[in-house]
Design an enzyme around this catalytic site. Structure first.
Site, PDB file in Angstrom:
ATOM      1  N   PRO A 174     -24.161 -77.565  22.944  1.00 41.85           N
ATOM      2  CA  PRO A 174     -25.487 -77.033  23.275  1.00 41.85           C
ATOM      3  C   PRO A 174     -25.658 -75.575  22.867  1.00 41.85           C
ATOM      4  O   PRO A 174     -26.786 -75.117  22.675  1.00 41.85           O
ATOM      5  CB  PRO A 174     -25.558 -77.184  24.799  1.00 41.85           C
ATOM      6  CG  PRO A 174     -24.135 -77.238  25.257  1.00 41.85           C
ATOM      7  CD  PRO A 174     -23.393 -77.936  24.157  1.00 41.85           C
ATOM      8  N   ARG A 180     -14.236 -68.354  20.000  1.00 42.36           N
ATOM      9  CA  ARG A 180     -13.948 -69.538  19.168  1.00 42.36           C
ATOM     10  C   ARG A 180     -13.987 -69.183  17.685  1.00 42.36           C
ATOM     11  O   ARG A 180     -13.172 -69.657  16.902  1.00 42.36           O
ATOM     12  CB  ARG A 180     -14.953 -70.651  19.485  1.00 42.36           C
ATOM     13  CG  ARG A 180     -14.708 -71.912  18.695  1.00 42.36           C
ATOM     14  CD  ARG A 180     -15.679 -73.016  19.073  1.00 42.36           C
ATOM     15  NE  ARG A 180     -15.473 -73.489  20.436  1.00 42.36           N
ATOM     16  CZ  ARG A 180     -16.138 -74.502  20.994  1.00 42.36           C
ATOM     17  NH1 ARG A 180     -17.052 -75.154  20.278  1.00 42.36           N
ATOM     18  NH2 ARG A 180     -15.906 -74.870  22.243  1.00 42.36           N
ATOM     19  N   SER A 205     -20.531 -92.215  19.089  1.00 37.78           N
ATOM     20  CA  SER A 205     -20.779 -90.789  18.862  1.00 37.78           C
ATOM     21  C   SER A 205     -21.099 -90.588  17.391  1.00 37.78           C
ATOM     22  O   SER A 205     -20.290 -90.940  16.524  1.00 37.78           O
ATOM     23  CB  SER A 205     -19.555 -89.959  19.260  1.00 37.78           C
ATOM     24  OG  SER A 205     -19.810 -88.585  19.033  1.00 37.78           O
ATOM     25  N   TYR A 248      -8.584 -84.499  20.595  1.00 34.48           N
ATOM     26  CA  TYR A 248      -8.646 -83.089  21.004  1.00 34.48           C
ATOM     27  C   TYR A 248      -7.231 -82.553  21.233  1.00 34.48           C
ATOM     28  O   TYR A 248      -6.492 -83.060  22.083  1.00 34.48           O
ATOM     29  CB  TYR A 248      -9.491 -82.906  22.277  1.00 34.48           C
ATOM     30  CG  TYR A 248     -10.965 -83.225  22.113  1.00 34.48           C
ATOM     31  CD1 TYR A 248     -11.537 -83.465  20.854  1.00 34.48           C
ATOM     32  CD2 TYR A 248     -11.815 -83.275  23.220  1.00 34.48           C
ATOM     33  CE1 TYR A 248     -12.893 -83.753  20.712  1.00 34.48           C
ATOM     34  CE2 TYR A 248     -13.179 -83.556  23.083  1.00 34.48           C
ATOM     35  CZ  TYR A 248     -13.700 -83.809  21.823  1.00 34.48           C
ATOM     36  OH  TYR A 248     -15.042 -84.099  21.693  1.00 34.48           O
ATOM     37  N   TRP A 281     -23.694 -82.838  22.721  1.00 33.68           N
ATOM     38  CA  TRP A 281     -22.602 -81.859  22.551  1.00 33.68           C
ATOM     39  C   TRP A 281     -23.028 -80.594  21.807  1.00 33.68           C
ATOM     40  O   TRP A 281     -24.043 -80.571  21.148  1.00 33.68           O
ATOM     41  CB  TRP A 281     -21.383 -82.490  21.896  1.00 33.68           C
ATOM     42  CG  TRP A 281     -21.472 -83.117  20.530  1.00 33.68           C
ATOM     43  CD1 TRP A 281     -21.728 -84.434  20.250  1.00 33.68           C
ATOM     44  CD2 TRP A 281     -21.232 -82.489  19.250  1.00 33.68           C
ATOM     45  NE1 TRP A 281     -21.665 -84.654  18.898  1.00 33.68           N
ATOM     46  CE2 TRP A 281     -21.355 -83.476  18.267  1.00 33.68           C
ATOM     47  CE3 TRP A 281     -20.916 -81.190  18.859  1.00 33.68           C
ATOM     48  CZ2 TRP A 281     -21.193 -83.223  16.891  1.00 33.68           C
ATOM     49  CZ3 TRP A 281     -20.753 -80.929  17.502  1.00 33.68           C
ATOM     50  CH2 TRP A 281     -20.880 -81.937  16.534  1.00 33.68           C
TER      51      TRP A 281
HETATM   52  N1  LIG Z   1     -18.601 -86.216  20.131  1.00 32.95           N
HETATM   53  C1  LIG Z   1     -18.318 -85.233  19.331  1.00 32.95           C
HETATM   54  O1  LIG Z   1     -18.130 -85.418  18.125  1.00 32.95           O
HETATM   55  C2  LIG Z   1     -18.193 -83.855  19.904  1.00 32.95           C
HETATM   56  C3  LIG Z   1     -18.084 -82.743  19.053  1.00 32.95           C
HETATM   57  C4  LIG Z   1     -17.994 -81.493  19.626  1.00 32.95           C
HETATM   58  C5  LIG Z   1     -17.992 -81.356  21.012  1.00 32.95           C
HETATM   59  N2  LIG Z   1     -18.069 -82.457  21.812  1.00 32.95           N
HETATM   60  C6  LIG Z   1     -18.051 -82.346  23.291  1.00 32.95           C
HETATM   61  O2  LIG Z   1     -19.020 -81.414  23.730  1.00 32.95           O
HETATM   62  C7  LIG Z   1     -18.398 -80.405  24.499  1.00 32.95           C
HETATM   63  C8  LIG Z   1     -19.167 -79.121  24.368  1.00 32.95           C
HETATM   64  O3  LIG Z   1     -19.161 -78.702  23.000  1.00 32.95           O
HETATM   65  P1  LIG Z   1     -18.896 -77.184  22.662  1.00 32.95           P
HETATM   66  O4  LIG Z   1     -17.644 -76.729  23.335  1.00 32.95           O
HETATM   67  O5  LIG Z   1     -19.004 -77.022  21.202  1.00 32.95           O
HETATM   68  O6  LIG Z   1     -20.142 -76.497  23.434  1.00 32.95           O
HETATM   69  P2  LIG Z   1     -20.906 -75.141  23.152  1.00 32.95           P
HETATM   70  O7  LIG Z   1     -21.629 -74.840  24.417  1.00 32.95           O
HETATM   71  O8  LIG Z   1     -21.718 -75.216  21.917  1.00 32.95           O
HETATM   72  O9  LIG Z   1     -19.755 -74.064  22.908  1.00 32.95           O
HETATM   73  C9  LIG Z   1     -18.874 -73.737  23.951  1.00 32.95           C
HETATM   74  C10 LIG Z   1     -18.148 -72.443  23.636  1.00 32.95           C
HETATM   75  O10 LIG Z   1     -19.087 -71.355  23.584  1.00 32.95           O
HETATM   76  C11 LIG Z   1     -18.553 -70.218  24.271  1.00 32.95           C
HETATM   77  N3  LIG Z   1     -19.398 -70.000  25.458  1.00 32.95           N
HETATM   78  C12 LIG Z   1     -19.725 -70.876  26.445  1.00 32.95           C
HETATM   79  N4  LIG Z   1     -20.524 -70.320  27.353  1.00 32.95           N
HETATM   80  C13 LIG Z   1     -20.755 -69.056  26.943  1.00 32.95           C
HETATM   81  C14 LIG Z   1     -21.535 -68.000  27.456  1.00 32.95           C
HETATM   82  N5  LIG Z   1     -22.250 -68.142  28.565  1.00 32.95           N
HETATM   83  N6  LIG Z   1     -21.547 -66.827  26.765  1.00 32.95           N
HETATM   84  C15 LIG Z   1     -20.823 -66.681  25.634  1.00 32.95           C
HETATM   85  N7  LIG Z   1     -20.052 -67.644  25.093  1.00 32.95           N
HETATM   86  C16 LIG Z   1     -20.038 -68.837  25.739  1.00 32.95           C
HETATM   87  C17 LIG Z   1     -17.104 -70.568  24.632  1.00 32.95           C
HETATM   88  O11 LIG Z   1     -16.249 -70.272  23.539  1.00 32.95           O
HETATM   89  P3  LIG Z   1     -15.419 -68.886  23.395  1.00 32.95           P
HETATM   90  O12 LIG Z   1     -15.287 -68.270  24.746  1.00 32.95           O
HETATM   91  O13 LIG Z   1     -14.136 -69.305  22.800  1.00 32.95           O
HETATM   92  O14 LIG Z   1     -16.199 -68.053  22.434  1.00 32.95           O
HETATM   93  C18 LIG Z   1     -17.180 -72.078  24.743  1.00 32.95           C
HETATM   94  O15 LIG Z   1     -15.951 -72.722  24.600  1.00 32.95           O
HETATM   95  C19 LIG Z   1     -16.956 -80.381  23.964  1.00 32.95           C
HETATM   96  O16 LIG Z   1     -16.046 -79.801  24.844  1.00 32.95           O
HETATM   97  C20 LIG Z   1     -16.701 -81.847  23.778  1.00 32.95           C
HETATM   98  O17 LIG Z   1     -16.395 -82.439  25.017  1.00 32.95           O
HETATM   99  C21 LIG Z   1     -18.184 -83.695  21.276  1.00 32.95           C
END
Ligand SMILES: NC(=O)c1ccc[n+]([C@@H]2O[C@H](COP(=O)([O-])OP(=O)(O)OC[C@H]3O[C@@H](n4cnc5c(N)ncnc54)[C@H](OP(=O)(O)O)[C@@H]3O)[C@@H](O)[C@H]2O)c1
Length: 323
Positions: A211, A230, A154, A54, A209
């Protein structure tokens, strides 16, 4: 905030956790990360997810500084990292799960995080070029040396996870206790169909991840890409097509009526929906603003309202569009 056991292990993780992918180092600096982590912790989050790759190590550096500044007792929080892609270009330090890379990578992560150990260490993807046995031994040794407490995978295929578990079982080594898959309303088959049996058989815990499918499921991409989101990041342009996909956004539009009837936002509905699956140990959320954390944490109140009838209604809307 309730906690759930991480699979069959004794470790208790908060139902909602907080990760740093995309955000730390790209959208969020140390000061903002501190505010976000403090808000999450105050809401009951005890697990903070990270990975070596990351922001090419910067995400770990930021989290390390924040943890130092906040000074929480070590017993109160869980930190993870993940290895596979590596940060350099040599023969043995990228796209591998070989012993040489893994034992080197853990030291780099601990240095950046300013920690003596991480709680969870993941093999970020499977490596077809290293025998699973070699990887299992390396993860076991990382734990034996006190540098991590539990290990997992993962996005591994169920057969690969079972093979690793069997090797560890036969040789009396530390077994993989968790898997980190993508899981959301539009991406559910792997968790619900491929992993279900494995979760029952070997007690695998799922730390899921994306969600909100990177924000799509909050509904904010229905009218295009909002500035500062994003989807607007040039370095993550590969996400944009999915975020603005008309068919997916049409489904999100239809889910709006369900959220309205439950008196919640689309983001809260989407997060609560992930939590209603008992195989999920924790849903890893992401956020760039404290207001998002406040909104997302309230998803916990929505979980009990997801009756069988409500879930069937959601299934009818999502239909076969979910991957
Ligand atoms: N193992 C893996 O391969 C893998 C891959 C991906 C992620 N992950 C893990 O999973 C975690 C979560 O994934 P993700 O960040 O993709 O989660 P996500 O919940 O799908 O997306 C989060 C993004 O959505 C936006 N957001 C969040 N809450 C919101 C709301 N209430 N209203 C409007 N926009 C909102 C924000 O981005 P903006 O404000 O920029 O729009 C935020 O950064 C990561 O941080 C990481 O630790 C793991």
């Amino acid at each position: 905030m309730n906690t759930r056991r991480l699979g069959r292990s004794g470790l208790k993780v908060s139902e909602l956790s907080f990760g740093s992918w995309v955000t730390y180092g790209n959208q969020v600096d140390t000061r903002a990360a501190r505010e976000l982590m403090a808000a999450a912790f105050d809401a009951g989050v005890n697990f903070f997810d990270n990975a070596e790759i990351y922001a090419k190590g910067d995400s770990e550096l930021i989290m390390g500084k924040v943890l130092k500044e906040l000074g929480w007792p070590r017993i109160r929080f869980i930190v993870s990292t993940k290895f596979y892609w590596g940060m350099r270009t040599g023969a043995n330090d990228n796209n591998t799960l070989n012993r040489k890379y893994l034992l080197d990578a853990i030291d780099g992560s601990l240095r950046r995080l300013q920690l003596d150990f991480v709680d969870l260490v993941y093999c970020h993807r499977a490596d077809p070029n290293t025998p699973v046995e070699e990887t299992v031994w390396a993860m076991h040794d990382i734990i034996q040396r006190g540098k991590a407490l539990y290990w997992g995978t993962s996005e591994w295929d169920p057969e690969e996870i079972r093979a690793a578990w069997d090797i560890a079982d036969r040789r009396n080594l530390h077994k993989p206790v968790m898997e980190q898959p993508q899981y959301n309303l539009l991406h559910r088959k792997r968790v619900e169909q491929e992993y279900a049996r494995l979760c029952e058989d070997i007690g695998l815990g799922l730390t899921t991840w994306s969600p909100l499918a990177s924000g799509l499921l909050s509904g904010k991409y229905r009218k295009g890409v909002p500035p500062g989101s994003r989807g607007a990041l040039e370095s993550y342009a590969f996400l944009r097509e999915g975020l603005t996909d008309p068919a997916k956004n049409a489904i999100v539009g239809k889910l709006e009526s369900v959220a309205k009837d439950l008196g919640c936002t689309l983001a809260q509905l989407s997060l609560a929906w992930c939590l209603r699956n008992p195989h999920v140990s924790t849903v890893i959320t992401g956020a760039t603003r404290v207001e998002q954390i406040a909104e997302n944490m309230k998803a916990l109140e929505i979980v009990p309202t997801l009756t069988d009838e409500m879930l069937a209604r959601i299934d009818r809307i999502v239909g076969s569009a979910a991957g």
